[in-house]
Write a protein that holds these residues in place. Sequence first.
Motif, PDB file in Angstrom:
ATOM      1  N   LYS A  93      -7.926   0.025  -0.514  1.00 21.03           N
ATOM      2  CA  LYS A  93      -6.598  -0.452   0.545  1.00 21.03           C
ATOM      3  C   LYS A  93      -6.711  -1.858   0.263  1.00 21.03           C
ATOM      4  O   LYS A  93      -7.645  -2.556   0.110  1.00 21.03           O
ATOM      5  CB  LYS A  93      -7.075   0.921   0.889  1.00 21.03           C
ATOM      6  CG  LYS A  93      -8.968   1.262   2.006  1.00 21.03           C
ATOM      7  CD  LYS A  93      -8.328   1.297   3.336  1.00 21.03           C
ATOM      8  CE  LYS A  93     -10.003   1.268   4.251  1.00 21.03           C
ATOM      9  NZ  LYS A  93     -10.126   2.274   5.147  1.00 21.03           N
TER      10      LYS A  93
ATOM     11  N   GLN B 119       0.620  -1.203   0.395  1.00 22.90           N
ATOM     12  CA  GLN B 119       0.234  -0.515  -0.104  1.00 22.90           C
ATOM     13  C   GLN B 119       0.855   1.491  -0.172  1.00 22.90           C
ATOM     14  O   GLN B 119       2.281   1.523   0.679  1.00 22.90           O
ATOM     15  CB  GLN B 119      -0.564   0.287   1.243  1.00 22.90           C
ATOM     16  CG  GLN B 119      -1.263   1.475   1.425  1.00 22.90           C
ATOM     17  CD  GLN B 119      -2.590   1.860   0.592  1.00 22.90           C
ATOM     18  OE1 GLN B 119      -3.388   0.923   0.328  1.00 22.90           O
ATOM     19  NE2 GLN B 119      -3.375   3.108   0.243  1.00 22.90           N
ATOM     20  N   ALA B 120       1.212   2.156  -1.440  1.00 24.17           N
ATOM     21  CA  ALA B 120       1.598   3.293  -1.434  1.00 24.17           C
ATOM     22  C   ALA B 120       0.248   4.518  -0.667  1.00 24.17           C
ATOM     23  O   ALA B 120      -0.499   4.305  -1.119  1.00 24.17           O
ATOM     24  CB  ALA B 120       1.747   3.449  -2.363  1.00 24.17           C
ATOM     25  N   TYR B 121       0.979   5.957   0.050  1.00 28.47           N
ATOM     26  CA  TYR B 121      -0.239   6.253   0.405  1.00 28.47           C
ATOM     27  C   TYR B 121       0.784   7.612  -0.442  1.00 28.47           C
ATOM     28  O   TYR B 121       2.095   7.934  -0.767  1.00 28.47           O
ATOM     29  CB  TYR B 121       0.131   7.120   1.777  1.00 28.47           C
ATOM     30  CG  TYR B 121      -0.453   5.474   2.464  1.00 28.47           C
ATOM     31  CD1 TYR B 121      -1.754   5.635   3.138  1.00 28.47           C
ATOM     32  CD2 TYR B 121       0.711   4.399   3.172  1.00 28.47           C
ATOM     33  CE1 TYR B 121      -2.335   4.760   3.569  1.00 28.47           C
ATOM     34  CE2 TYR B 121      -0.626   3.271   3.199  1.00 28.47           C
ATOM     35  CZ  TYR B 121      -1.298   3.434   3.943  1.00 28.47           C
ATOM     36  OH  TYR B 121      -1.798   2.356   4.776  1.00 28.47           O
ATOM     37  N   PRO B 122       0.133   9.134  -0.344  1.00 28.28           N
ATOM     38  CA  PRO B 122       0.271   9.815  -0.929  1.00 28.28           C
ATOM     39  C   PRO B 122       1.369  10.678  -0.462  1.00 28.28           C
ATOM     40  O   PRO B 122       2.687  11.358  -0.981  1.00 28.28           O
ATOM     41  CB  PRO B 122      -0.867  10.739  -1.274  1.00 28.28           C
ATOM     42  CG  PRO B 122      -1.927   9.615  -0.848  1.00 28.28           C
ATOM     43  CD  PRO B 122      -1.393   8.853  -0.478  1.00 28.28           C
ATOM     44  N   ASP B 123       0.929  10.294   0.856  1.00 19.63           N
ATOM     45  CA  ASP B 123       2.729  10.992   2.098  1.00 19.63           C
ATOM     46  C   ASP B 123       4.287  10.403   1.580  1.00 19.63           C
ATOM     47  O   ASP B 123       5.461  10.406   2.345  1.00 19.63           O
ATOM     48  CB  ASP B 123       2.555  11.265   3.429  1.00 19.63           C
ATOM     49  CG  ASP B 123       1.780   9.950   3.659  1.00 19.63           C
ATOM     50  OD1 ASP B 123       2.293   8.669   3.117  1.00 19.63           O
ATOM     51  OD2 ASP B 123       2.099  10.289   4.915  1.00 19.63           O
ATOM     52  N   GLY B 124       4.108   9.044   0.569  1.00 23.01           N
ATOM     53  CA  GLY B 124       5.394   8.333   0.657  1.00 23.01           C
ATOM     54  C   GLY B 124       5.767   7.361   1.414  1.00 23.01           C
ATOM     55  O   GLY B 124       6.230   6.139   1.508  1.00 23.01           O
ATOM     56  N   ARG B 125       4.044   7.373   2.185  1.00 19.94           N
ATOM     57  CA  ARG B 125       4.679   6.266   3.278  1.00 19.94           C
ATOM     58  C   ARG B 125       4.264   4.856   2.579  1.00 19.94           C
ATOM     59  O   ARG B 125       3.293   4.532   1.959  1.00 19.94           O
ATOM     60  CB  ARG B 125       3.192   6.788   4.656  1.00 19.94           C
ATOM     61  CG  ARG B 125       4.232   6.964   5.812  1.00 19.94           C
ATOM     62  CD  ARG B 125       3.066   7.129   6.845  1.00 19.94           C
ATOM     63  NE  ARG B 125       1.738   7.868   5.984  1.00 19.94           N
ATOM     64  CZ  ARG B 125       0.229   6.729   6.706  1.00 19.94           C
ATOM     65  NH1 ARG B 125       0.715   5.260   6.718  1.00 19.94           N
ATOM     66  NH2 ARG B 125      -0.898   7.115   6.314  1.00 19.94           N
ATOM     67  N   ARG B 126       4.767   3.396   2.643  1.00 18.18           N
ATOM     68  CA  ARG B 126       4.564   2.163   2.328  1.00 18.18           C
ATOM     69  C   ARG B 126       4.617   1.058   2.953  1.00 18.18           C
ATOM     70  O   ARG B 126       4.545   1.102   4.336  1.00 18.18           O
ATOM     71  CB  ARG B 126       5.784   2.139   1.342  1.00 18.18           C
ATOM     72  CG  ARG B 126       6.010   2.524   0.618  1.00 18.18           C
ATOM     73  CD  ARG B 126       6.881   2.009  -0.956  1.00 18.18           C
ATOM     74  NE  ARG B 126       6.249   3.201  -1.673  1.00 18.18           N
ATOM     75  CZ  ARG B 126       5.843   3.176  -3.096  1.00 18.18           C
ATOM     76  NH1 ARG B 126       5.135   1.814  -3.367  1.00 18.18           N
ATOM     77  NH2 ARG B 126       6.078   3.362  -4.044  1.00 18.18           N
TER      78      ARG B 126
END
Length: 204
Positions: free
Chosen positions: A136, A92-99
């Motif tokens: 998600k 899962q990749a998030y817009p803030d760069g977290r994975r």
Amino acid sequence: SAHSSRMSLESTVNSGGGDGKFCRLGRGDGASTEKRNTDPGERSGMVWTVMPDFEEYDEARDQFTWDLPSSYNPAVDFLRKHEDPDRVALEQAYPDGRREQYTFRELDQLSDRLAAGLAGLGVEAGDRVGVVVPQKPQNPIAHLANWKLGAVSVPLTVLFGTDALQYRLDDADTNVAIIDPAVRDDIDAVRDACPALEHVVEIE
């Protein structure tokens, strides 16, 4: 009467399955096409199938049947056929760069927990379960949990309004809806118009 439930259960559902090497996906006019992976080293490879060719939709609807081994379970096939269950299966990749990463083992365990909760609500093979969850990790986990029980997933987008949700939940005779908190108000607004809907399970 209908009841809302919030699930966080630890028990496990045991699901049967074959060896995961192949599956014939369809039959029409008495024929199906399949490719079998005979090499154990290729068990995680793609299984190619050719769907039967029909001239008309009504003909396909009348004649097409699934041709699956009685022990076949798509969730078991997807999750438990791998020699290394600790391989990454989902990211899962998030817009803030977290994975976030989930292994096959983790998806198996998480979907087992949800399947156990659904079974506790009385969900059985053939029951329809709506899944109103965005793209998600909770979305595939919900579908996998349904399949482990033999339940029929009814995928529904969170972009649907109340009219679209009501029509699909009611038309499918959905027994349970697994929802994202973002659609709680919309589901509450249509529950009385969906007489088969007994439970709403909210997952975060």
